[in-house]
Design a protein around this motif. Sequence first.
Motif, PDB file in Angstrom:
ATOM      1  N   VAL A 698      -6.129  -4.148   5.352  1.00  9.60           N
ATOM      2  CA  VAL A 698      -6.796  -4.774   4.181  1.00  9.60           C
ATOM      3  C   VAL A 698      -7.147  -3.636   3.184  1.00  9.60           C
ATOM      4  CG1 VAL A 698      -8.628  -6.309   3.280  1.00  9.60           C
ATOM      5  CG2 VAL A 698      -7.549  -6.566   5.396  1.00  9.60           C
ATOM      6  N   ILE A 699      -6.724  -3.729   2.149  1.00  9.00           N
ATOM      7  CA  ILE A 699      -7.221  -2.954   0.580  1.00  9.00           C
ATOM      8  C   ILE A 699      -7.844  -3.695  -0.263  1.00  9.00           C
ATOM      9  CG2 ILE A 699      -6.346  -1.475  -1.161  1.00  9.00           C
ATOM     10  CD1 ILE A 699      -4.462  -0.173   0.761  1.00  9.00           C
ATOM     11  N   GLU A 700      -8.914  -3.454  -0.791  1.00 11.09           N
ATOM     12  CA  GLU A 700      -9.662  -4.133  -1.909  1.00 11.09           C
ATOM     13  C   GLU A 700      -9.489  -3.283  -3.087  1.00 11.09           C
ATOM     14  OE1 GLU A 700     -13.661  -6.446  -2.248  1.00 11.09           O
ATOM     15  OE2 GLU A 700     -13.945  -4.268  -2.352  1.00 11.09           O
ATOM     16  N   VAL A 701      -8.923  -4.056  -4.068  1.00 13.17           N
ATOM     17  CA  VAL A 701      -8.574  -3.535  -5.435  1.00 13.17           C
ATOM     18  C   VAL A 701      -9.559  -3.982  -6.387  1.00 13.17           C
ATOM     19  CG1 VAL A 701      -6.959  -3.257  -7.316  1.00 13.17           C
ATOM     20  CG2 VAL A 701      -5.995  -3.482  -5.091  1.00 13.17           C
ATOM     21  N   LEU A 716      -5.063 -16.334 -18.211  1.00 19.41           N
ATOM     22  CA  LEU A 716      -4.756 -16.872 -16.840  1.00 19.41           C
ATOM     23  C   LEU A 716      -5.469 -16.392 -15.783  1.00 19.41           C
ATOM     24  CD1 LEU A 716      -1.219 -18.789 -17.514  1.00 19.41           C
ATOM     25  CD2 LEU A 716      -3.600 -19.714 -17.740  1.00 19.41           C
ATOM     26  N   GLY A 717      -5.248 -14.882 -15.693  1.00 22.10           N
ATOM     27  CA  GLY A 717      -5.653 -14.170 -14.578  1.00 22.10           C
ATOM     28  C   GLY A 717      -5.020 -12.769 -14.785  1.00 22.10           C
ATOM     29  N   TYR A 718      -4.945 -12.215 -13.480  1.00 19.38           N
ATOM     30  CA  TYR A 718      -4.713 -10.757 -13.277  1.00 19.38           C
ATOM     31  C   TYR A 718      -3.589 -10.877 -12.112  1.00 19.38           C
ATOM     32  CZ  TYR A 718      -8.685  -9.799 -16.160  1.00 19.38           C
ATOM     33  OH  TYR A 718      -9.688  -9.759 -16.905  1.00 19.38           O
ATOM     34  N   GLU A 719      -2.568  -9.793 -12.288  1.00 22.36           N
ATOM     35  CA  GLU A 719      -1.443  -9.520 -11.653  1.00 22.36           C
ATOM     36  C   GLU A 719      -1.451  -7.939 -10.828  1.00 22.36           C
ATOM     37  OE1 GLU A 719       2.823 -10.856 -11.937  1.00 22.36           O
ATOM     38  OE2 GLU A 719       2.966  -8.671 -12.385  1.00 22.36           O
ATOM     39  N   VAL A 720      -1.793  -8.227  -9.494  1.00 19.87           N
ATOM     40  CA  VAL A 720      -1.826  -6.909  -9.164  1.00 19.87           C
ATOM     41  C   VAL A 720      -0.604  -6.526  -8.427  1.00 19.87           C
ATOM     42  CG1 VAL A 720      -3.147  -5.545  -7.347  1.00 19.87           C
ATOM     43  CG2 VAL A 720      -4.232  -7.311  -8.501  1.00 19.87           C
ATOM     44  N   ARG A 721       0.058  -5.475  -8.370  1.00 19.02           N
ATOM     45  CA  ARG A 721       1.261  -4.827  -8.120  1.00 19.02           C
ATOM     46  C   ARG A 721       0.959  -3.776  -6.968  1.00 19.02           C
ATOM     47  NH1 ARG A 721       5.890  -2.411 -11.816  1.00 19.02           N
ATOM     48  NH2 ARG A 721       4.061  -0.891 -12.125  1.00 19.02           N
ATOM     49  N   TYR A 722       1.563  -3.666  -5.784  1.00 19.34           N
ATOM     50  CA  TYR A 722       1.307  -2.805  -4.735  1.00 19.34           C
ATOM     51  C   TYR A 722       2.538  -2.179  -4.059  1.00 19.34           C
ATOM     52  CZ  TYR A 722       1.147  -6.635  -1.450  1.00 19.34           C
ATOM     53  OH  TYR A 722       1.500  -7.606  -0.552  1.00 19.34           O
ATOM     54  N   TRP A 723       2.756  -1.123  -3.637  1.00 21.94           N
ATOM     55  CA  TRP A 723       3.673  -0.809  -2.708  1.00 21.94           C
ATOM     56  C   TRP A 723       3.268   0.622  -1.892  1.00 21.94           C
ATOM     57  CZ3 TRP A 723       2.754   0.150  -7.834  1.00 21.94           C
ATOM     58  CH2 TRP A 723       2.888   1.468  -8.403  1.00 21.94           C
ATOM     59  N   ILE A 746      -5.920  -7.329  -0.528  1.00 24.28           N
ATOM     60  CA  ILE A 746      -4.512  -7.146  -0.233  1.00 24.28           C
ATOM     61  C   ILE A 746      -4.506  -7.131   1.331  1.00 24.28           C
ATOM     62  CG2 ILE A 746      -2.212  -6.330  -0.613  1.00 24.28           C
ATOM     63  CD1 ILE A 746      -3.125  -4.786  -2.969  1.00 24.28           C
ATOM     64  N   THR A 747      -3.971  -8.323   2.020  1.00 28.43           N
ATOM     65  CA  THR A 747      -3.820  -8.032   3.402  1.00 28.43           C
ATOM     66  C   THR A 747      -2.514  -7.998   3.951  1.00 28.43           C
ATOM     67  OG1 THR A 747      -3.867 -10.639   3.275  1.00 28.43           O
ATOM     68  CG2 THR A 747      -6.031 -10.023   3.399  1.00 28.43           C
ATOM     69  N   GLY A 748      -2.467  -8.031   5.288  1.00 21.76           N
ATOM     70  CA  GLY A 748      -1.039  -7.830   5.905  1.00 21.76           C
ATOM     71  C   GLY A 748      -0.455  -6.530   5.894  1.00 21.76           C
ATOM     72  N   LEU A 749      -1.416  -5.552   5.462  1.00 17.59           N
ATOM     73  CA  LEU A 749      -0.578  -4.212   5.263  1.00 17.59           C
ATOM     74  C   LEU A 749      -0.495  -3.338   6.438  1.00 17.59           C
ATOM     75  CD1 LEU A 749      -2.703  -3.130   2.197  1.00 17.59           C
ATOM     76  CD2 LEU A 749      -0.620  -4.295   2.166  1.00 17.59           C
ATOM     77  N   LYS A 750       0.404  -2.293   6.660  1.00 18.45           N
ATOM     78  CA  LYS A 750       0.593  -1.501   7.584  1.00 18.45           C
ATOM     79  C   LYS A 750      -0.542  -0.285   7.858  1.00 18.45           C
ATOM     80  CE  LYS A 750       5.502  -1.893   7.506  1.00 18.45           C
ATOM     81  NZ  LYS A 750       6.672  -0.990   7.351  1.00 18.45           N
ATOM     82  N   SER A 751      -0.924  -0.133   9.073  1.00 21.76           N
ATOM     83  CA  SER A 751      -2.236   0.845   9.034  1.00 21.76           C
ATOM     84  C   SER A 751      -1.763   2.346   9.046  1.00 21.76           C
ATOM     85  CB  SER A 751      -2.502   0.654  10.575  1.00 21.76           C
ATOM     86  OG  SER A 751      -1.485   1.299  11.802  1.00 21.76           O
ATOM     87  N   ASN A 752      -3.036   3.146   8.500  1.00 20.65           N
ATOM     88  CA  ASN A 752      -2.711   4.546   8.324  1.00 20.65           C
ATOM     89  C   ASN A 752      -1.622   4.655   7.584  1.00 20.65           C
ATOM     90  OD1 ASN A 752      -3.809   6.956   8.801  1.00 20.65           O
ATOM     91  ND2 ASN A 752      -2.444   7.414  10.728  1.00 20.65           N
ATOM     92  N   LEU A 753      -1.620   4.045   6.359  1.00 22.17           N
ATOM     93  CA  LEU A 753      -0.164   4.436   5.358  1.00 22.17           C
ATOM     94  C   LEU A 753      -1.031   4.322   3.750  1.00 22.17           C
ATOM     95  CD1 LEU A 753       2.466   4.736   5.148  1.00 22.17           C
ATOM     96  CD2 LEU A 753       2.689   2.236   5.061  1.00 22.17           C
ATOM     97  N   ALA A 754      -0.734   5.267   2.851  1.00 21.19           N
ATOM     98  CA  ALA A 754      -1.260   5.233   1.994  1.00 21.19           C
ATOM     99  C   ALA A 754      -0.410   4.174   0.691  1.00 21.19           C
ATOM    100  CB  ALA A 754      -0.685   6.484   1.169  1.00 21.19           C
TER     101      ALA A 754
END
Length: 908
Positions: A698-701, A716-723, A746-754
């Motif tokens: 999990v990362i919090e933006v 309407l809101g905000y769109e957050v893009r991540y890779w 942002i959930t469901g991410l891989k561990s120890n990765l930028a």
Amino acid sequence: LENSRTKMRSAVSVREGQGVVLLCGPPPRAGELSFAWIFNEYPSFVQEDSRRFVSQETGHLYIAKVEPSDVGNYTCVVTSAVTNSQALGSPTPLVLRTDGVMGEYEPKIEVQFPETLPAAKGSTVKLECFALGNPVPQINWRRTDGLPFPSKIRLRKSNGMIEIPNFQQEDAGLYECITENSRGKNIARGRLTYYAKPHWIQTIKDIEVAVEDTLYWDCRASGKPKPSYRWLKNGDQLSIEGRIQIENGALTISNLNLTDSGRYQCIAENKHGVIYSSAELRVVASAPDFSKNPMKKLIQVQIGSTVDFECKPKASPKAKCSWKKGGEQLRQNERVTLLKDGGLRIANVTKADAGSYMCLATNQFGTASGSTNLIVTEPTRITLAPSNLDVTVGESVVLPCQVQHDPILDISFTWYFNGTLTDFKKDASHFEKVGGSASGDLMIRNIQLKHSGKYVCMVKTEVDSVASAADLIVRGSPGPPEHVKVDEITDTTAQISWQEGTDNHSPVTAYTVQARTPFSVGWQRVTTVPDVIDGKTFTTTVVDLNPWVEYEFRVVASNKIGGGEPSLPSEKVRTEEAAPEIPPSEVSGGGGSRSELVITWDPIPEELQNGEGFGYVVAFRPFGTTTWIQTVVTSPDTPRYVFRNESILPFSPYEVKVGVYNNKGEGPFSSVTTVFSAEEEPSIAPSGVTARSLSSSVIEVSWTAIPWKMSSGRLLGYEVRYWNNGGKEESSNRVKAAGNETSIRITGLKSNLAYYTAVRAYNSAGPGPFSATVNATTKKTPPSQPPGNVVWNVTDSRVILSWEEVRAMENESEVTGYKVLYRTSSQPDVNVLSTEKTTAELWLQFNDDYIIEVKATTDGGDGTSSEQILIPRLASMDARGSGPSVLNIFTASSFLPTILSLTLNSVL
């Protein structure tokens, strides 16, 4: 092949265009033969056509007109149908002369049938006809009497042969074969005559006749010519004398004696055949004998009837019979008749006639007697007969049938319904026979319309039978009306009529009309004028229909019993067109791109469009102005219209209404509603964007909200893009947050990765620019090793827990502490105690069992849980225990309990 060739035959030399006959010369061999010809070498056989013909009568090969391709050696092949063997003749060379070509000439018939040919009935007749000629002649057949050929006749071998299967009398006659070419024609004629061998129509059978009687044997046969007859006895010609006569094949011998016995033979013959029929005549002489045909032991009749006594002993010659009753000789009178066949008849029987009757039979060879006992009974009478009934469908009734009968007789009851015997097993659901031995009452349960009709109770004894009938009328709801049709149609009305159906014995009191369209759910009752249709009215006007809709109508009749079956539907008819009457609903809009006004509505369903050429009139104007801008939308299914113009300001109010029209005219507009034009997309990017890792997945933006004016629309809101570090920005994933939020996880991410991320605002007009990119690295995964060797100790309400330390591996997050999760077994709510040690102390109320588990905590999240342990309620006394003895007694949604071995302090 059997080779009977001895040497090459002399060559046959002909001119081109000349006809030729090659002789076969078959060996003299018995049985049916067939012929074929080999051309040069086996197995190249001559193929028959209009130019070449092989006669199955002579075996010769006929070539109507020789061509250069015919030059070669020809060998005749003869096949025996009896032995299936073959023989070959000597080869015959065919050569062309060199002194010119043969000119044209008329047909010359070389193969023809006899002038007269007898043909047997049922045989297959084949007639051949072939001619030489130049050009090659054409062959046709006909009957001289002009009658057409029946369909069974076949022309074969290029008309060189006619085949008549199953030859009959009508096929006889004069036949002609006509051969013709451009130089002339020739005709061959022959007569087919019909003959038939004798065939039996009536043969004789073995017979046994009494002495002094007369024998008549009929012996008949068919044939052409008509057969004559002869009779033999024991192989010798039967001579005709006074007692013995023969007429048209029938043999009569009167006043037979024993010497007439023997084997007789009838012979029928004509010139085509002889047939025989043989039989044995036995002339017998014997005294009367009742053993083969004994008299009846007992006859039962009722008072007043007529009774016949048979007396037919076997006797040769026939015996004379006399009758006695009780030793007294019976004489013929007005009630007693002595029959010619030896029988006795008594009319109008009385009780006094009961008793034993003896027949005395006598001829010249002896005497014999037989007797019959006569019982006279009272007649059977029906004392309670079924009566006519009038009932309603669904009721149950009993038709009585009770009798008085002579007690010595057995009695049986049967019922007939409309002439058919009632099967009580097959119809057990409705019919049942009830009552005692002298009663045959019929019960009919749950009576139906099909049970209307005539019921007959038939009562039988050995000596008589009586019957009584009753009519049963079953009244039910009406049958379906008939011939429903639409007589006149307008845009909203239909004049319909029908004919009366069956009323099922209860007059129709009312009719109702139902309609169906492609848009309705099944059949629906419709409004009519008059509203109530009585049972004597067979026409009505249906009102309140929708224009330009296809309808079917049906009619339902009712009587005092109820509503009946509906009629068959009428033919489909379409109401006439009319201007539309209903405007669109749910008129709304908004959104779209810059400089657009989007107007939406719910389309009018087809059944309310009222005609062809249906469409919408869209009208709008800026709020506060007076002039309407109008446009037409021609598609009836279109739910929206977009007006584009650079002069449209963002998020400006417009008054909007939508009307309808079709080929018949315009309909009403909807009520006026306010719709805003398209908004302006955000022009600045969010600032203050940060990203931080909360765990291994999990990362919090977070970001600072952009400044926004309501005059620009609704954010309407905000769109957050991540890779991630190994991915591409173009294929990034996206998540959205509401307009009042300034952070998202942002959930469901891989561990120890930028991971890299950027944020932008959006509204209905579209998205704004992205912020600067920020990144954060997810933490390592929590330890996979659970806390081990969990030990607990209970004293009163205090629970002391201890466990082994969890050590993280190199690729796992370091342990920062532990969580103890506990709850009662009956409650789903979980309590959590956090500690940095490998021990914990809990104070619990032991009203229930407790379920406890322990897990390590890290920056990367919680580690794997220990196995669950169960502390039973009885442990509120001093007790201790350790894991992991497990017993699954809870559902998968609860903690799996662990039943621990307990050691009470009193035992220690």
